[in-house]
Write a protein that holds these residues in place. Structure first.
Motif, PDB file in Angstrom:
ATOM      1  N   CYS A  52       0.853  -1.182   0.000  1.00 21.83           N
ATOM      2  CA  CYS A  52       0.000   0.000   0.000  1.00 21.83           C
ATOM      3  C   CYS A  52       0.893   1.236   0.000  1.00 21.83           C
ATOM      4  CB  CYS A  52      -0.878  -0.031   1.244  1.00 21.83           C
ATOM      5  SG  CYS A  52      -1.945   1.392   1.423  1.00 21.83           S
ATOM      6  N   PHE A  53       0.655   2.139  -0.948  1.00 27.53           N
ATOM      7  CA  PHE A  53       1.458   3.350  -1.069  1.00 27.53           C
ATOM      8  C   PHE A  53       0.563   4.581  -1.055  1.00 27.53           C
ATOM      9  CE2 PHE A  53       3.753  -0.015  -3.259  1.00 27.53           C
ATOM     10  CZ  PHE A  53       5.031   0.110  -2.734  1.00 27.53           C
ATOM     11  N   ALA A  54       1.063   5.656  -0.481  1.00 27.60           N
ATOM     12  CA  ALA A  54       0.375   6.938  -0.608  1.00 27.60           C
ATOM     13  C   ALA A  54       0.443   7.335  -2.082  1.00 27.60           C
ATOM     14  CB  ALA A  54       1.072   7.992   0.249  1.00 27.60           C
ATOM     15  N   PRO A  55      -0.591   7.961  -2.617  1.00 19.95           N
ATOM     16  CA  PRO A  55      -0.568   8.345  -4.032  1.00 19.95           C
ATOM     17  C   PRO A  55       0.669   9.163  -4.410  1.00 19.95           C
ATOM     18  CG  PRO A  55      -2.766   8.606  -3.152  1.00 19.95           C
ATOM     19  CD  PRO A  55      -1.865   8.285  -1.986  1.00 19.95           C
ATOM     20  N   GLU A  56       1.126  10.039  -3.523  1.00 21.44           N
ATOM     21  CA  GLU A  56       2.308  10.850  -3.808  1.00 21.44           C
ATOM     22  C   GLU A  56       3.567   9.996  -3.922  1.00 21.44           C
ATOM     23  OE1 GLU A  56       0.367  11.254  -1.025  1.00 21.44           O
ATOM     24  OE2 GLU A  56      -0.885  12.887  -1.772  1.00 21.44           O
ATOM     25  N   ALA A  57       3.684   8.987  -3.063  1.00 27.18           N
ATOM     26  CA  ALA A  57       4.835   8.085  -3.104  1.00 27.18           C
ATOM     27  C   ALA A  57       4.832   7.271  -4.390  1.00 27.18           C
ATOM     28  CB  ALA A  57       4.830   7.162  -1.884  1.00 27.18           C
ATOM     29  N   TRP A  58       3.672   6.803  -4.800  1.00 28.41           N
ATOM     30  CA  TRP A  58       3.573   6.022  -6.038  1.00 28.41           C
ATOM     31  C   TRP A  58       3.928   6.895  -7.245  1.00 28.41           C
ATOM     32  CZ3 TRP A  58       3.810   1.168  -7.191  1.00 28.41           C
ATOM     33  CH2 TRP A  58       3.418   0.727  -8.448  1.00 28.41           C
ATOM     34  N   ALA A  59       3.447   8.130  -7.258  1.00 34.74           N
ATOM     35  CA  ALA A  59       3.755   9.047  -8.356  1.00 34.74           C
ATOM     36  C   ALA A  59       5.263   9.299  -8.427  1.00 34.74           C
ATOM     37  CB  ALA A  59       3.000  10.363  -8.183  1.00 34.74           C
ATOM     38  N   GLY A  60       5.906   9.444  -7.274  1.00 28.34           N
ATOM     39  CA  GLY A  60       7.353   9.625  -7.248  1.00 28.34           C
ATOM     40  C   GLY A  60       8.090   8.408  -7.770  1.00 28.34           C
ATOM     41  N   PHE A  61       7.602   7.214  -7.406  1.00 28.31           N
ATOM     42  CA  PHE A  61       8.197   5.977  -7.899  1.00 28.31           C
ATOM     43  C   PHE A  61       8.086   5.904  -9.419  1.00 28.31           C
ATOM     44  CE2 PHE A  61       7.278   1.593  -9.290  1.00 28.31           C
ATOM     45  CZ  PHE A  61       8.506   1.020  -9.050  1.00 28.31           C
ATOM     46  N   LEU A  62       6.916   6.195  -9.946  1.00 26.90           N
ATOM     47  CA  LEU A  62       6.725   6.145 -11.399  1.00 26.90           C
ATOM     48  C   LEU A  62       7.612   7.157 -12.103  1.00 26.90           C
ATOM     49  CD1 LEU A  62       2.870   5.690 -11.756  1.00 26.90           C
ATOM     50  CD2 LEU A  62       4.667   3.962 -11.982  1.00 26.90           C
ATOM     51  N   GLN A  63       7.716   8.336 -11.541  1.00 32.69           N
ATOM     52  CA  GLN A  63       8.550   9.368 -12.142  1.00 32.69           C
ATOM     53  C   GLN A  63      10.010   8.928 -12.167  1.00 32.69           C
ATOM     54  OE1 GLN A  63       8.574  13.131 -10.102  1.00 32.69           O
ATOM     55  NE2 GLN A  63       9.137  14.213 -11.967  1.00 32.69           N
ATOM     56  N   MET A  64      10.459   8.319 -11.088  1.00 34.05           N
ATOM     57  CA  MET A  64      11.841   7.865 -10.998  1.00 34.05           C
ATOM     58  C   MET A  64      12.126   6.727 -11.972  1.00 34.05           C
ATOM     59  SD  MET A  64      13.945   6.595  -7.626  1.00 34.05           S
ATOM     60  CE  MET A  64      12.828   5.248  -7.334  1.00 34.05           C
ATOM     61  N   THR A  65      11.190   5.799 -12.129  1.00 37.12           N
ATOM     62  CA  THR A  65      11.439   4.621 -12.964  1.00 37.12           C
ATOM     63  C   THR A  65      11.208   4.875 -14.450  1.00 37.12           C
ATOM     64  OG1 THR A  65       9.208   3.776 -12.619  1.00 37.12           O
ATOM     65  CG2 THR A  65      10.920   3.017 -11.103  1.00 37.12           C
TER      66      THR A  65
END
Length: 68
Positions: A52-65
């Motif tokens: 489970c991820f906070a939406p902001e954390a997931w967005a950061g992960f996607l941006q990084m990858t």
């Protein structure tokens, strides 16, 4: 705000399989979003543990990858 994964439910139809999935039974992840979180699960074990991820954390992960 913190949520327990068990408290977050999404419809089965909300889960999306990775676009990298070959459809031949390989290891894949599925993602579902709800207002409070982004949930990630193993497509081979959909009823077992989920992340489970906070939406902001997931967005950061996607941006990084993806580099976007």
């Amino acid at each position: 705000m913190t949520h327990r994964v068990s408290e977050l439910t999404v419809a089965e139809s909300a889960w999306c399989k990775s676009s990298y999935s070959s459809g031949e039974g390989g290891e894949c992840v599925e993602v579902a979003t709800c207002a409070a979180a982004v949930l990630v699960r193993d497509s081979k074990r959909p009823t077992e543990a989920r992340l489970c991820f906070a939406p902001e954390a997931w967005a950061g992960f996607l941006q990084m990858t993806t580099g976007h």
